[in-house]
Design an enzyme around this catalytic site. Sequence first.
Site, PDB file in Angstrom:
ATOM      1  N   LYS A 186      -6.589   5.577 -17.954  1.00 51.38           N
ATOM      2  CA  LYS A 186      -5.221   5.394 -18.631  1.00 51.38           C
ATOM      3  C   LYS A 186      -5.312   5.672 -20.009  1.00 51.38           C
ATOM      4  O   LYS A 186      -6.491   5.838 -20.458  1.00 51.38           O
ATOM      5  CB  LYS A 186      -4.385   4.240 -18.374  1.00 51.38           C
ATOM      6  N   ARG A 213       5.197   4.171 -26.200  1.00 52.11           N
ATOM      7  CA  ARG A 213       4.807   3.517 -24.770  1.00 52.11           C
ATOM      8  C   ARG A 213       4.618   1.770 -25.455  1.00 52.11           C
ATOM      9  O   ARG A 213       4.343   1.629 -26.559  1.00 52.11           O
ATOM     10  CB  ARG A 213       3.399   3.874 -24.421  1.00 52.11           C
ATOM     11  N   TYR A 218       4.886   7.651  -7.967  1.00 49.62           N
ATOM     12  CA  TYR A 218       4.332   6.316  -8.112  1.00 49.62           C
ATOM     13  C   TYR A 218       5.497   5.283  -8.212  1.00 49.62           C
ATOM     14  O   TYR A 218       5.523   4.397  -7.492  1.00 49.62           O
ATOM     15  CB  TYR A 218       3.375   6.268  -9.253  1.00 49.62           C
ATOM     16  N   ARG A 267      10.492   3.972 -23.247  1.00 47.23           N
ATOM     17  CA  ARG A 267      10.855   3.046 -22.291  1.00 47.23           C
ATOM     18  C   ARG A 267      11.219   1.746 -23.168  1.00 47.23           C
ATOM     19  O   ARG A 267      10.561   1.290 -24.128  1.00 47.23           O
ATOM     20  CB  ARG A 267       9.817   2.878 -21.561  1.00 47.23           C
ATOM     21  N   SER A 306       5.643  -1.668 -11.216  1.00 47.80           N
ATOM     22  CA  SER A 306       5.252  -1.137 -12.522  1.00 47.80           C
ATOM     23  C   SER A 306       6.648  -0.702 -13.105  1.00 47.80           C
ATOM     24  O   SER A 306       7.618  -0.583 -12.630  1.00 47.80           O
ATOM     25  CB  SER A 306       4.543   0.129 -12.189  1.00 47.80           C
ATOM     26  N   ASN A 328       2.173  -0.812 -19.350  1.00 47.90           N
ATOM     27  CA  ASN A 328       0.774  -0.364 -19.574  1.00 47.90           C
ATOM     28  C   ASN A 328      -0.317  -1.211 -19.877  1.00 47.90           C
ATOM     29  O   ASN A 328      -0.161  -1.714 -20.890  1.00 47.90           O
ATOM     30  CB  ASN A 328       0.727   0.790 -20.480  1.00 47.90           C
ATOM     31  N   ASP A 345     -11.364  -5.095  -1.449  1.00 45.41           N
ATOM     32  CA  ASP A 345     -11.086  -3.733  -1.882  1.00 45.41           C
ATOM     33  C   ASP A 345     -11.836  -2.679  -1.221  1.00 45.41           C
ATOM     34  O   ASP A 345     -12.756  -3.183  -0.350  1.00 45.41           O
ATOM     35  CB  ASP A 345     -11.536  -3.701  -3.378  1.00 45.41           C
TER      36      ASP A 345
HETATM   37  P1  NAD Z   1      -7.360  -0.090 -10.047  1.00 48.05           P
HETATM   38  O1  NAD Z   1      -7.061   1.331  -9.480  1.00 48.05           O
HETATM   39  O2  NAD Z   1      -8.382  -0.538 -11.262  1.00 48.05           O
HETATM   40  O3  NAD Z   1      -7.195  -1.032  -9.031  1.00 48.05           O
HETATM   41  C1  NAD Z   1      -6.483  -0.870  -7.946  1.00 48.05           C
HETATM   42  C2  NAD Z   1      -7.711  -0.913  -6.618  1.00 48.05           C
HETATM   43  O4  NAD Z   1      -6.936  -0.874  -5.269  1.00 48.05           O
HETATM   44  C3  NAD Z   1      -8.839  -0.138  -6.759  1.00 48.05           C
HETATM   45  O5  NAD Z   1     -10.072  -0.994  -7.088  1.00 48.05           O
HETATM   46  C4  NAD Z   1      -8.988   0.409  -5.551  1.00 48.05           C
HETATM   47  O6  NAD Z   1     -10.298   0.818  -4.794  1.00 48.05           O
HETATM   48  C5  NAD Z   1      -8.029  -0.478  -4.711  1.00 48.05           C
HETATM   49  N1  NAD Z   1      -7.690   0.198  -3.450  1.00 48.05           N
HETATM   50  C6  NAD Z   1      -7.002   1.506  -3.454  1.00 48.05           C
HETATM   51  N2  NAD Z   1      -6.841   1.955  -2.044  1.00 48.05           N
HETATM   52  C7  NAD Z   1      -7.152   0.713  -1.245  1.00 48.05           C
HETATM   53  C8  NAD Z   1      -7.276   0.497  -0.023  1.00 48.05           C
HETATM   54  N3  NAD Z   1      -6.629   1.650   1.038  1.00 48.05           N
HETATM   55  N4  NAD Z   1      -7.798  -0.608   0.622  1.00 48.05           N
HETATM   56  C9  NAD Z   1      -8.278  -1.581  -0.411  1.00 48.05           C
HETATM   57  N5  NAD Z   1      -8.176  -1.456  -1.571  1.00 48.05           N
HETATM   58  C10 NAD Z   1      -7.651  -0.274  -2.047  1.00 48.05           C
HETATM   59  O7  NAD Z   1      -5.789  -0.138 -10.829  1.00 48.05           O
HETATM   60  P2  NAD Z   1      -5.386  -1.359 -11.718  1.00 48.05           P
HETATM   61  O8  NAD Z   1      -5.081  -0.772 -13.083  1.00 48.05           O
HETATM   62  O9  NAD Z   1      -5.856  -2.758 -11.655  1.00 48.05           O
HETATM   63  O10 NAD Z   1      -4.091  -1.761 -11.001  1.00 48.05           O
HETATM   64  C11 NAD Z   1      -3.749  -2.878 -10.256  1.00 48.05           C
HETATM   65  C12 NAD Z   1      -2.398  -2.857  -9.455  1.00 48.05           C
HETATM   66  O11 NAD Z   1      -1.327  -3.008 -10.775  1.00 48.05           O
HETATM   67  C13 NAD Z   1      -1.930  -1.547  -9.013  1.00 48.05           C
HETATM   68  O12 NAD Z   1      -1.049  -1.897  -7.804  1.00 48.05           O
HETATM   69  C14 NAD Z   1      -1.113  -0.884 -10.101  1.00 48.05           C
HETATM   70  O13 NAD Z   1      -0.206   0.037  -9.630  1.00 48.05           O
HETATM   71  C15 NAD Z   1      -0.390  -1.920 -10.974  1.00 48.05           C
HETATM   72  N6  NAD Z   1      -0.056  -1.387 -12.159  1.00 48.05           N
HETATM   73  C16 NAD Z   1      -0.879  -1.301 -12.974  1.00 48.05           C
HETATM   74  C17 NAD Z   1      -0.741  -0.637 -14.298  1.00 48.05           C
HETATM   75  C18 NAD Z   1      -1.849  -0.729 -15.385  1.00 48.05           C
HETATM   76  O14 NAD Z   1      -1.386  -0.417 -16.506  1.00 48.05           O
HETATM   77  N7  NAD Z   1      -3.173  -0.829 -14.916  1.00 48.05           N
HETATM   78  C19 NAD Z   1       0.621  -0.732 -14.914  1.00 48.05           C
HETATM   79  C20 NAD Z   1       1.598  -1.235 -13.827  1.00 48.05           C
HETATM   80  C21 NAD Z   1       1.168  -1.269 -12.591  1.00 48.05           C
END
Ligand code: NAD
Length: 322
Positions: free
Chosen positions: A190, A219, A147, A282, A119, A176, A32
């Site tokens: 969120k 949601r 997104y 949705r 997502s 979500n 990360d």
């Molecule tokens: P989050 O932001 O907590 O985690 C994403 C991580 O990716 C972060 O820690 C960030 O530092 C890291 N990151 C960003 N750019 C980077 C880079 N260039 N190199 C390395 N690391 C990088 O988000 P999350 O809620 O844990 O989501 C995780 C995944 O699930 C994501 O792909 C998100 O789109 C997907 N998602 C999440 C949700 C939700 O409700 N949280 C819903 C649908 C999809």
Amino acid sequence: MKKALVCGAGGFIGSHLVTYLKNKGYWVRGVDLKYPEFSKTKADEFLILDLRGRKNCRKALSVNGGFDEVYQLAADMGGMGFIHSAECDIMHNSALININMAYIAIKEFKVPRLFFSSSVCIYRDMKKGEKEITEEAAIPANPDNEYGWEKLYAERTYQAFARKYGTKVRIARFQNCYGPEGTWKGGREKAPAALSRKIAEVQGDSGEIDVWGDGKARRVFVYINDLVEGIYLVMHSDVESAVNIGPTEDTSINDFASLIAKIAKKKIKIKHIDGPVGVESRNFSNKKITSLGWKPKYSLEEGMKETYLWVEQQVKRRGKSI
Ligand code: NAD
């Protein structure tokens, strides 16, 4: 011992996934831009790398004997406020991560299995009460925001590389997700964490909070432990197409805020203000994921109890967020 790479392991879902895989006996490397802020479980190895760069993708994937499983969750990500204000960052940064990871992990490293976190934002806006749609009905596509478009493009990129180079690519579209140890302040949080924080910050046992829009948007929410189990099931299934993960029961934002107020034992008045709301409603099928044996263990109330108490603790510890 199986080796797993978790990209985005410093984030909310990634850090919980590390814990889950460690409990299953995996050797885990996390990657990360940052270390996890809250999680107590440590990956066996954690590399700080920017996965937008090809060299860094190679570093992430280089390990003796190769990785058995790669989980790609890294993304430039946040709640509705972030998604609406940072669309160029999302289109640029997340796309670069996914284009490079597909190329390096699948074409160069030929990893056996790769999971990609998509997502439900890839679906079009829906009317309340509209008949549920299946994963396949996502096309023709009309996501509400960039997104969603980036996720759809990334899904197809991973699938194209899988067809050509033989990696078993598995894709899940998350509802979500909420739970403890997620971002709760700072602009990327969120709705579940943001509403919990606002209610926790109300002094005494009554007060008022702001809610974006009229609060009637509906949601579906999935608790983090249930989601992580779903990720593992999808990763080890034979399903090559994308799979929704989440329950089918939805709730309005107003009812959701009232549920949190009930958990907090506070009398909360909602003040509706202008703000980015996102889609109206949705309604997706979850037949694919339930056919794999997935069933959520947490009701919304049970999951929100865990989440609220955790956010309340953060608020008490760190003081007001603003
Ligand atoms: P989050 O932001 O907590 O985690 C994403 C991580 O990716 C972060 O820690 C960030 O530092 C890291 N990151 C960003 N750019 C980077 C880079 N260039 N190199 C390395 N690391 C990088 O988000 P999350 O809620 O844990 O989501 C995780 C995944 O699930 C994501 O792909 C998100 O789109 C997907 N998602 C999440 C949700 C939700 O409700 N949280 C819903 C649908 C999809």
